[in-house]
Design an enzyme around this catalytic site. Structure first.
Site: not given
Lengths: 390, 258
Positions: A84, A106, A373
């Protein structure tokens, strides 16, 4: 292809009042990409702050166990513990470039929220993160991290109290504060230009992987696997391989507790095209068009929609989308812990789970890359409650 | 000023009137029927008919909570039956159906609109389809459809954007009174007037104002320069107390009781 669309998917399905803001964002993003000084700053941050390039690790024990040459793209080793941060650093520079002082975002599992709070702290910008109340409960460590980083976390109590409500509330905040506020969206979804922006900042995963695998194996991989919620880590690793037709691309969705609507988040595998949260894309909804409830053991995949580029890749047949159940995910989580000493996020464990499932059916000695990830420290409460580690 | 032959004689129902927003099926269809009968008795026959959606992105907490409840049982056919029954009794309305895109898309846009056009639905307003995505609407239903699309406008649109929307509008325009979600009360009369003057300079088309209008007292100054004022959230608030309260509130809107 029409601007803002991937085939028939994508678009800008938002209230008219939001359109000027999306246009402002689009033109700023074009100017941003041409600004050499900022691009240098971003490169520098990705190297020295995030720790890129992330390693492509030859997973020795899993490889011998499953009979293939398996590599893990270690996005879990990035600063803040997931992919991210690639997107949030890019977008925070874009926000600064646009002169916006207030950042809203969010978050589902909290990984995007933590990465946003981190980037905002670095740039000295105010940060507000919307998070479903259920996710606040089940991903508590990330809530505490966001607060420590100076962000305000707002628990969203409406509807299913998960990611989709957090997205809706963030859009509503934006709608009410357009001139001051930058919406730092965390996945390759929502209205154009977000799917393009997020893919742009995440494709570094695939670009590095391509270089790294060519250096290690002198050839491209046979198969690339990634988990898909909104689809940002998947599009990040898929995009640079899209035109290499010999590389099979597989997205793994959350199969949750099983097939009935409401029990899973297998949007691409089981949904139909529909209009939701800014784009026309595959979607899980009831016969009367109401957005379905979803379930997944991983908060980050617990979402009824998916980014429009994935819908396009599915219909083109360029990528395959499958799902695995919560139980298979827990098994994969444990397998990776025990065989490699790596504690993966439950989201990323979906990709590993599908690999374990299909490995015996593949031709032998395939070169396989799994996008790992994120790391799983945030999930300890969930996996312990599920009986692992006993 | 351009003449638009497609405009009706400025439909007398709407003209200078308060327009109730009625959320179909909230809390149930029986309540919807009572409200519609009351509206008709009061001469409030231009109605924004809300179709409930589970995740309404342009609505504030009051309509969101109501829509979320109503969306669990909402069924287009049952609503159609109700409107047909009222029509057969001679209760005629001019409805604008206000629905988020997905319920209509799931039901089949063309056939649903054709059906509802038989019972008084003349306009369609989709808050999550902006003018820029109009090609999507034309994909969903043909130009020959008896239902006319209504575009939303707001103060932050450029003059060029406003011009093209006005040019493509043949029924009326919905002016969002402030930037945000429904149910707040923060509009500026000067700003609204400015936008409406801009529109009217381009074309003689009705403009109704919505978002944040809570009472007849709020609506009256707006109706001095706008063609209609929509009241939604406050009607739901009344409905949350009781159907009787909501009916009394409709009376105050019509001006029958203060």
């Amino acid at each position: 292809m029409k601007k803002g669309y991937f085939g028939q998917f994508g678009g800008q399905f938002v209230p008219q009042t939001l359109m000027p803001a999306l246009k402002e964002l689009e033109s700023a993003f074009i100017a941003f990409k041409k600004d050499k000084t900022i691009q240098t700053e971003l490169k520098d941050l990705l190297k020295h702050y995030v720790g890129r390039p992330s390693p492509l690790y030859f997973s020795r024990n899993l490889s011998s166990k499953l009979g293939h040459r398996i590599y893990l793209k270690r996005e879990d080793l990035n600063h803040t513990g997931s992919h991210k941060i690639n997107n949030t650093l890019g977008q925070i520079l874009l926000a600064r470039f646009m002169g916006k002082k207030r950042i809203i975002a969010e978050t589902g599992a909290g990984q995007h929220g933590v990465a946003t709070a981190t980037a905002a702290a670095l740039m000295g910008l105010e940060c507000i993160v919307y998070m479903g109340a259920e996710d606040v409960d089940r991903q508590r460590p990330n809530v505490e991290r966001m607060k420590l980083l100076g962000a305000t976390v707002i628990a969203v109590e409406t509807g299913s109290r998960t990611l989709k409500e957090a997205v809706t509330e963030t859009f509503k905040d934006w709608l009410s504060n357009l001139s001051t506020t930058y919406y730092l969206l965390g996945s390759a979804m929502g209205p154009y230009p977000y799917p393009d922006i997020v893919r742009h900042f995440q494709q570094i995963i695939g670009q590095e992987t391509r270089r790294q695998i060519l250096a290690a194996e002198k050839k491209l991989p046979d198969l690339v696997l990634a988990c898909v919620g909104g689809g940002s880590n998947a599009i990040g690793i898929f995009a640079p391989f899209r035109k290499d037709l010999s590389v099979r691309l597989m997205g793994v969705e959350a199969g949750g507790r099983g097939a009935p609507l409401g029990e899973h988040c297998s949007t691409l595998a089981k949904g139909k095209p529909g209009i939701f949260q800014g784009s026309y894309s595959y979607l899980l909804y009831t016969p009367s068009g109401q957005i379905a409830d979803t379930h997944s053991i991983s908060a980050g995949l617990d979402y009824p929609g998916v980014g429009p580029e994935h819908s396009w890749l599915k219909d083109l047949g360029r990528a395959e989308y499958v799902s695995v159940t919560d139980d298979e995910v827990l098994n994969a989580f444990q397998t990776l812990c025990r065989s490699e000493g790596i504690l993966p996020a439950l989201e990323s464990s979906h990709a590993v789970a599908h690999l374990i499932k299909i490995a015996p059916k593949l031709p032998p000695d395939q070169i396989i890359v799994v996008n790992l990830s994120g790391r799983g420290d945030k999930d300890l409460g969930i996996v312990l409650a599920a009986g692992l580690g006993a | 000023m351009l003449l638009d032959w497609g405009l009706k004689a400025m439909n007398s129902f709407m003209k200078k009137n308060v327009i109730p927003y009625i959320l179909a099926g909230y809390p149930d269809l029986e309540a919807t029927e009572i409200l519609l009968r009351q509206c008709h008795a009061l001469g409030l026959t231009f109605i924004e008919l809300g179709i409930p959606f589970s995740d309404p992105s342009a609505d504030g907490p009051v309509i969101q909570a109501a829509a979320s409840i109503a969306s669990r049982t909402f069924d287009f056919m049952r609503l159609y039956q109700l409107l047909k029954k009222l029509k057969n009794e001679g209760l005629t309305f001019e409805f604008t159906m206000m629905t988020y895109a997905n319920p209509l898309y799931a039901a089949g846009t063309e056939k649903t609109l054709k059906l509802f056009s038989e019972v008084g639905v003349e306009g369609l307003l989709i808050p999550d389809i902006p003018f820029e995505e109009r090609h999507f609407i034309s994909m969903l239903f043909s130009k020959k459809s008896p239902v006319k699309n209504v575009w939303m406008i707001s103060e932050n649109l450029s003059d060029d954007e406003l011009s093209v929307i006005v040019k493509h509008s043949h029924y009326y325009l919905y002016l969002v009174s402030y930037l945000g979600t429904t149910g707040k009360s923060v509009h500026s009369l000067d700003t609204l007037k400015k936008v409406i003057n801009k529109v009217k300079a381009k074309k003689d088309i009705p403009v109704v104002v919505g978002f944040g209008i809570r009472s007849k007292a709020d609506a009256d100054p707006i109706l001095e320069f706008a063609d209609g004022a929509i009241i939604g959230t406050q009607l739901i608030n009344q409905l949350n107390s009781s159907t009787d309260k909501a009916c009394l509130f409709l009376k105050t809107l019509s001006g029958i009781v203060p």
